[in-house]
Scaffold this motif. Sequence first.
Motif, short mmCIF file in Angstrom:
data_model
loop_
_atom_site.label_atom_id
_atom_site.label_comp_id
_atom_site.label_asym_id
_atom_site.label_seq_id
_atom_site.Cartn_x
_atom_site.Cartn_y
_atom_site.Cartn_z
N GLN A 1 21.02 74.59 14.74
CA GLN A 1 21.49 72.70 15.90
C GLN A 1 22.62 73.68 16.01
O GLN A 1 23.45 73.42 15.48
CB GLN A 1 21.02 71.94 15.36
N VAL A 2 22.75 73.21 17.72
CA VAL A 2 24.17 72.88 17.92
C VAL A 2 23.17 72.19 18.23
O VAL A 2 23.29 71.16 19.99
CB VAL A 2 23.65 74.73 19.57
N TYR A 3 25.42 71.31 18.09
CA TYR A 3 25.29 69.86 18.51
C TYR A 3 26.86 70.21 19.90
O TYR A 3 28.00 70.34 19.61
CB TYR A 3 26.82 69.25 17.65
N THR A 4 26.59 69.55 21.08
CA THR A 4 27.46 69.12 21.89
C THR A 4 27.76 67.19 21.96
O THR A 4 26.75 66.55 21.37
CB THR A 4 27.19 69.56 22.96
N ALA A 5 28.20 66.63 22.91
CA ALA A 5 28.22 65.22 22.53
C ALA A 5 27.54 65.03 23.78
O ALA A 5 27.25 63.75 23.46
CB ALA A 5 29.81 65.13 24.12
N GLN A 6 26.84 65.62 24.23
CA GLN A 6 25.47 65.55 25.37
C GLN A 6 24.41 65.15 24.57
O GLN A 6 23.50 65.20 24.72
CB GLN A 6 25.43 65.70 26.85
N LEU B 1 21.23 67.90 21.56
CA LEU B 1 21.62 68.88 20.37
C LEU B 1 20.27 69.67 19.97
O LEU B 1 19.17 69.56 20.97
CB LEU B 1 20.54 67.75 18.89
N THR B 2 20.07 70.80 20.32
CA THR B 2 19.64 72.37 20.54
C THR B 2 19.13 72.70 19.63
O THR B 2 19.72 73.25 18.25
CB THR B 2 20.04 73.21 21.24
N THR B 3 17.69 72.94 18.86
CA THR B 3 17.28 72.95 17.86
C THR B 3 16.92 74.39 18.22
O THR B 3 15.68 74.32 18.90
CB THR B 3 16.71 71.94 17.33
N ARG C 1 12.45 79.70 22.23
CA ARG C 1 12.44 79.10 22.92
C ARG C 1 12.99 77.80 22.17
O ARG C 1 13.39 78.25 21.10
CB ARG C 1 10.67 78.19 22.90
N VAL C 2 13.57 76.49 22.89
CA VAL C 2 14.26 75.70 21.75
C VAL C 2 13.52 74.22 22.57
O VAL C 2 13.40 73.95 22.68
CB VAL C 2 16.07 75.88 22.51
N ARG C 3 14.00 73.24 21.54
CA ARG C 3 14.07 71.95 21.68
C ARG C 3 15.45 70.92 21.86
O ARG C 3 16.63 71.26 21.69
CB ARG C 3 12.73 71.04 20.68
#
Length: 341
Positions: free
Chosen positions: A178-183, A185-187, A212-214
Amino acid sequence: MSRTDLRELLQRYQQGSCTAEEKRIVEDWYHALGHERELHVTPEERETIRQALWNRIAEQTADLEEEPEDRAWFRAPAARWAAAAMLALGLGLGARQLWPVPARQTVGPPATAPTRWVVYPNTSQQVVSIMLPDSSLVQLAPASQLKYPRRFGAKYRPVYLVGKAFFEVRRDTTRPFQVYTAQVLTTVLGTSFSVQAYKGQKDAVVEVKTGRVRVTPRVAANAPPPKALPAPIVVLPNQQAVYSPERQLLARELVAQPVQLKPQSFVFDDRPVTEVLASLEKAYGVHIVYDAKALANCTVTLVLRKQSLYGKLEVLCKTLGASYEEENAQILFHGPGCQGS
């Protein structure tokens, strides 16, 4: 005061257990950091050292999302610089220890560091490679910062990004990455992709290279709660998700320059146009919508080896008098059709 005494005092200060007099001593160190004549550095050097010292302190203490309440005092600017001054002036850290890791050098958490989180800011002018605990690789762009746990948990592999980075994620179906940014979330489970979300950037962009990513919209900490967030979307290779918090719009688009994913010859000798379009779809993984009935009698002789996807489409359109447009990460191909023989 010896270095051992300073170290013990800093520890008590961080724990909030020092006396009022000891607290005054620490804060005096903070104020001393502001006097150039005592540090013998230029204003530019002083600011660089301050920033580097705070990054060092952040690595050892900060867990922005899971920080215990009894450490809330550490968020105060004076306390942060007091601790930084203690480390620099009391423990004798050399300036060379504070500079970023050289560009393209693979870095990871120090084996002996006692903390849960690592905060790595790229203050250089080049991309820096970071090896994560699961052997995933991150290419961190300049003016960007990555925060990641020293050890990933049993359920998830979270990292926090400000700026831009390219991720090559080691596949693990039991622990989503999971990559969190302020805007947003990429999973992902295992793929390669880039995320761009600099502080103050209007839109967040997630671009997929493989797999693929969500992408799920998030509400920034200081932003008012929206009426309704857009639904998550799945992004495939040669696609990107663009999220605008201002418009509360999450869109799927093609990347600026789609890359070829599968080999194709692209040499066509009196071949049906539908075959050319099918080859482009297969090679680039891009869905092309067209009227098969209208193009049923159309054939072309073309060699399309050197052009990009859009260059190939331009040549095909010029040959047929056709046109195309992009919509929702698809190519809409408009052809006039051909008369049967």
